[in-house]
Design a protein around this motif. Structure first.
Motif, PDB file in Angstrom:
ATOM      1  N   SER A 161      41.660  52.697  30.637  1.00 16.58           N
ATOM      2  CA  SER A 161      41.852  51.476  31.431  1.00 16.58           C
ATOM      3  C   SER A 161      42.295  51.783  32.858  1.00 16.58           C
ATOM      4  O   SER A 161      41.925  51.078  33.798  1.00 16.58           O
ATOM      5  CB  SER A 161      42.884  50.574  30.750  1.00 16.58           C
ATOM      6  OG  SER A 161      42.461  50.213  29.450  1.00 16.58           O
ATOM      7  N   GLN A 162      43.074  52.836  33.032  1.00 16.87           N
ATOM      8  CA  GLN A 162      43.572  53.182  34.359  1.00 16.87           C
ATOM      9  C   GLN A 162      42.457  53.656  35.294  1.00 16.87           C
ATOM     10  O   GLN A 162      42.645  53.690  36.520  1.00 16.87           O
ATOM     11  CB  GLN A 162      44.635  54.279  34.254  1.00 16.87           C
ATOM     12  CG  GLN A 162      44.100  55.612  33.739  1.00 16.87           C
ATOM     13  CD  GLN A 162      45.189  56.661  33.605  1.00 16.87           C
ATOM     14  OE1 GLN A 162      46.374  56.341  33.688  1.00 16.87           O
ATOM     15  NE2 GLN A 162      44.796  57.901  33.416  1.00 16.87           N
ATOM     16  N   ASP A 163      41.300  54.006  34.736  1.00 16.93           N
ATOM     17  CA  ASP A 163      40.178  54.475  35.550  1.00 16.93           C
ATOM     18  C   ASP A 163      39.229  53.348  35.966  1.00 16.93           C
ATOM     19  O   ASP A 163      38.204  53.601  36.579  1.00 16.93           O
ATOM     20  CB  ASP A 163      39.376  55.531  34.780  1.00 16.93           C
ATOM     21  CG  ASP A 163      40.169  56.808  34.561  1.00 16.93           C
ATOM     22  OD1 ASP A 163      41.051  57.108  35.398  1.00 16.93           O
ATOM     23  OD2 ASP A 163      39.927  57.509  33.557  1.00 16.93           O
ATOM     24  N   VAL A 164      39.576  52.121  35.611  1.00 12.64           N
ATOM     25  CA  VAL A 164      38.713  50.974  35.926  1.00 12.64           C
ATOM     26  C   VAL A 164      39.237  50.252  37.162  1.00 12.64           C
ATOM     27  O   VAL A 164      40.397  49.824  37.193  1.00 12.64           O
ATOM     28  CB  VAL A 164      38.648  49.983  34.743  1.00 12.64           C
ATOM     29  CG1 VAL A 164      37.745  48.801  35.087  1.00 12.64           C
ATOM     30  CG2 VAL A 164      38.159  50.687  33.480  1.00 12.64           C
ATOM     31  N   LEU A 165      38.396  50.124  38.171  1.00  9.61           N
ATOM     32  CA  LEU A 165      38.724  49.295  39.326  1.00  9.61           C
ATOM     33  C   LEU A 165      38.271  47.879  38.985  1.00  9.61           C
ATOM     34  O   LEU A 165      37.080  47.631  38.785  1.00  9.61           O
ATOM     35  CB  LEU A 165      38.008  49.787  40.586  1.00  9.61           C
ATOM     36  CG  LEU A 165      38.136  48.884  41.817  1.00  9.61           C
ATOM     37  CD1 LEU A 165      39.588  48.786  42.267  1.00  9.61           C
ATOM     38  CD2 LEU A 165      37.254  49.367  42.953  1.00  9.61           C
ATOM     39  N   ARG A 166      39.213  46.953  38.908  1.00 12.62           N
ATOM     40  CA  ARG A 166      38.912  45.589  38.460  1.00 12.62           C
ATOM     41  C   ARG A 166      38.988  44.615  39.639  1.00 12.62           C
ATOM     42  O   ARG A 166      39.945  44.649  40.406  1.00 12.62           O
ATOM     43  CB  ARG A 166      39.896  45.140  37.376  1.00 12.62           C
ATOM     44  CG  ARG A 166      39.950  46.075  36.167  1.00 12.62           C
ATOM     45  CD  ARG A 166      41.180  45.771  35.322  1.00 12.62           C
ATOM     46  NE  ARG A 166      41.368  46.775  34.293  1.00 12.62           N
ATOM     47  CZ  ARG A 166      40.974  46.635  33.027  1.00 12.62           C
ATOM     48  NH1 ARG A 166      40.358  45.530  32.654  1.00 12.62           N
ATOM     49  NH2 ARG A 166      41.184  47.589  32.135  1.00 12.62           N
ATOM     50  N   GLU A 167      37.990  43.773  39.740  1.00 14.98           N
ATOM     51  CA  GLU A 167      37.999  42.694  40.723  1.00 14.98           C
ATOM     52  C   GLU A 167      37.685  41.404  39.985  1.00 14.98           C
ATOM     53  O   GLU A 167      36.539  40.998  39.854  1.00 14.98           O
ATOM     54  CB  GLU A 167      36.977  42.959  41.833  1.00 14.98           C
ATOM     55  CG  GLU A 167      37.365  44.089  42.774  1.00 14.98           C
ATOM     56  CD  GLU A 167      38.605  43.770  43.603  1.00 14.98           C
ATOM     57  OE1 GLU A 167      38.953  42.571  43.702  1.00 14.98           O
ATOM     58  OE2 GLU A 167      39.218  44.696  44.142  1.00 14.98           O
ATOM     59  N   GLU A 168      38.745  40.782  39.457  1.00 12.19           N
ATOM     60  CA  GLU A 168      38.575  39.546  38.694  1.00 12.19           C
ATOM     61  C   GLU A 168      39.399  38.397  39.268  1.00 12.19           C
ATOM     62  O   GLU A 168      39.088  37.241  39.032  1.00 12.19           O
ATOM     63  CB  GLU A 168      38.998  39.772  37.239  1.00 12.19           C
ATOM     64  CG  GLU A 168      38.337  40.950  36.564  1.00 12.19           C
ATOM     65  CD  GLU A 168      39.017  41.302  35.252  1.00 12.19           C
ATOM     66  OE1 GLU A 168      39.136  40.411  34.397  1.00 12.19           O
ATOM     67  OE2 GLU A 168      39.439  42.460  35.092  1.00 12.19           O
ATOM     68  N   GLN A 169      40.435  38.733  40.027  1.00 16.72           N
ATOM     69  CA  GLN A 169      41.375  37.711  40.468  1.00 16.72           C
ATOM     70  C   GLN A 169      40.884  36.948  41.711  1.00 16.72           C
ATOM     71  O   GLN A 169      41.020  35.740  41.784  1.00 16.72           O
ATOM     72  CB  GLN A 169      42.740  38.366  40.770  1.00 16.72           C
ATOM     73  CG  GLN A 169      43.299  39.186  39.617  1.00 16.72           C
ATOM     74  CD  GLN A 169      43.438  38.381  38.341  1.00 16.72           C
ATOM     75  OE1 GLN A 169      43.802  37.213  38.376  1.00 16.72           O
ATOM     76  NE2 GLN A 169      43.119  38.989  37.205  1.00 16.72           N
ATOM     77  N   GLU A 170      40.321  37.676  42.672  1.00 17.81           N
ATOM     78  CA  GLU A 170      39.885  37.028  43.911  1.00 17.81           C
ATOM     79  C   GLU A 170      38.548  36.336  43.684  1.00 17.81           C
ATOM     80  O   GLU A 170      37.494  36.812  44.093  1.00 17.81           O
ATOM     81  CB  GLU A 170      39.780  38.081  45.029  1.00 17.81           C
ATOM     82  CG  GLU A 170      41.058  38.838  45.319  1.00 17.81           C
ATOM     83  CD  GLU A 170      42.156  37.916  45.837  1.00 17.81           C
ATOM     84  OE1 GLU A 170      41.829  36.898  46.466  1.00 17.81           O
ATOM     85  OE2 GLU A 170      43.336  38.215  45.608  1.00 17.81           O
ATOM     86  N   LYS A 171      38.575  35.162  43.055  1.00 18.45           N
ATOM     87  CA  LYS A 171      37.341  34.482  42.667  1.00 18.45           C
ATOM     88  C   LYS A 171      36.518  34.035  43.871  1.00 18.45           C
ATOM     89  O   LYS A 171      35.300  33.883  43.777  1.00 18.45           O
ATOM     90  CB  LYS A 171      37.675  33.267  41.797  1.00 18.45           C
ATOM     91  CG  LYS A 171      38.369  33.631  40.480  1.00 18.45           C
ATOM     92  CD  LYS A 171      37.508  34.548  39.619  1.00 18.45           C
ATOM     93  CE  LYS A 171      38.193  34.872  38.302  1.00 18.45           C
ATOM     94  NZ  LYS A 171      37.426  35.821  37.472  1.00 18.45           N
ATOM     95  N   ASP A 172      37.179  33.811  45.025  1.00 11.99           N
ATOM     96  CA  ASP A 172      36.435  33.287  46.159  1.00 11.99           C
ATOM     97  C   ASP A 172      35.460  34.307  46.749  1.00 11.99           C
ATOM     98  O   ASP A 172      34.561  33.934  47.497  1.00 11.99           O
ATOM     99  CB  ASP A 172      37.393  32.804  47.251  1.00 11.99           C
ATOM    100  CG  ASP A 172      38.334  33.907  47.726  1.00 11.99           C
ATOM    101  OD1 ASP A 172      38.538  34.875  46.965  1.00 11.99           O
ATOM    102  OD2 ASP A 172      38.860  33.794  48.841  1.00 11.99           O
ATOM    103  N   ILE A 173      35.610  35.584  46.397  1.00  3.96           N
ATOM    104  CA  ILE A 173      34.682  36.570  46.961  1.00  3.96           C
ATOM    105  C   ILE A 173      33.294  36.419  46.361  1.00  3.96           C
ATOM    106  O   ILE A 173      32.328  36.952  46.903  1.00  3.96           O
ATOM    107  CB  ILE A 173      35.169  38.020  46.735  1.00  3.96           C
ATOM    108  CG1 ILE A 173      35.147  38.385  45.255  1.00  3.96           C
ATOM    109  CG2 ILE A 173      36.531  38.235  47.331  1.00  3.96           C
ATOM    110  CD1 ILE A 173      35.471  39.843  44.993  1.00  3.96           C
TER     111      ILE A 173
END
Length: 204
Positions: A161-173
């Motif tokens: 899990s530490q190797d995953v770059l996650r972009e889930e929070q900034e929905k407006d992008i």
């Protein structure tokens, strides 16, 4: 001695080859990253494809441009290819977990969380099956065999899990700006036009 090339035009030039050819440095190309995207809120992350990038952040930008230009997702994960633990493939009618041998776990190994992605059928994409806490990639598979095994599972990818770059929070992008709504396929309402055309044909 002249250079011989796969391109006959180069060979015909009879270019003299240097006595010692300079070797290309290692890793002179950008590294590869794997892209997973979430097409709708609440859906599992699905493998979209690979990209090349200088780092995770650049790979994310390339992945967003490559796989979500038409609002195809609501979140994205990026993982360096080298960090993906890949299991052997098995027959479409069986489960990889049935071939898994028992593993002796070393208590000294620290626990961490792992993400598991299942391939249900060859030719399809790997889909996020769940998260487990384990002491190694192999141990994660052992735990997943008891908790996530829903045959058929042709192949499994395991990622820390530490190797995953996650972009889930900034929905407006993921939102398309008003002046570029033409990029969204839904704006064209193609099915409405097809239904209207069929109705007109039937009325004739």
């Amino acid at each position: 001695m002249s250079i011989e090339s796969l391109d006959p035009r180069v060979t015909r030039l009879h270019i003299e080859a240097e006595a010692e050819q300079e070797q290309k440095p290692q890793l002179d190309q950008l590294e590869t990253y794997e892209v997973f995207h979430q097409q709708k809120e609440g859906k599992a992350f699905t493998y979209a494809g690979p990209v090349h990038g200088a780092n995770e952040e650049i790979a994310f930008l390339f992945g967003k441009e490559q796989y979500s230009r038409r609002a195809a997702c609501t979140g994205m994960w990026i993982v360096k290819t080298q960090r993906v633990f890949v299991t052997p493939y098995v027959d479409d009618n069986t489960s990889f977990y049935d071939t898994l041998k028992e593993l002796t776990v070393t208590p000294e190994d620290a626990e961490q969380t792992y993400e598991l992605f299942h391939l249900k059928k060859r030719g399809k994409a790997h889909v996020h099956a769940g998260t487990v806490t384990a002491r190694s990639y192999e141990h994660a598979l052992q735990i997943a065999k008891e908790t996530l095994n829903t045959p058929p599972v042709v192949n499994v990818w395991v990622v820390a899990s530490q190797d995953v770059l996650r972009e889930e929070q900034e929905k407006d992008i993921w939102l398309t700006t008003p002046e570029k709504k033409y990029r969204e396929a839904t704006a064209y309402r193609v099915q409405d036009k097809i239904d209207r055309f069929k109705a007109e044909r039937q009325a004739q």
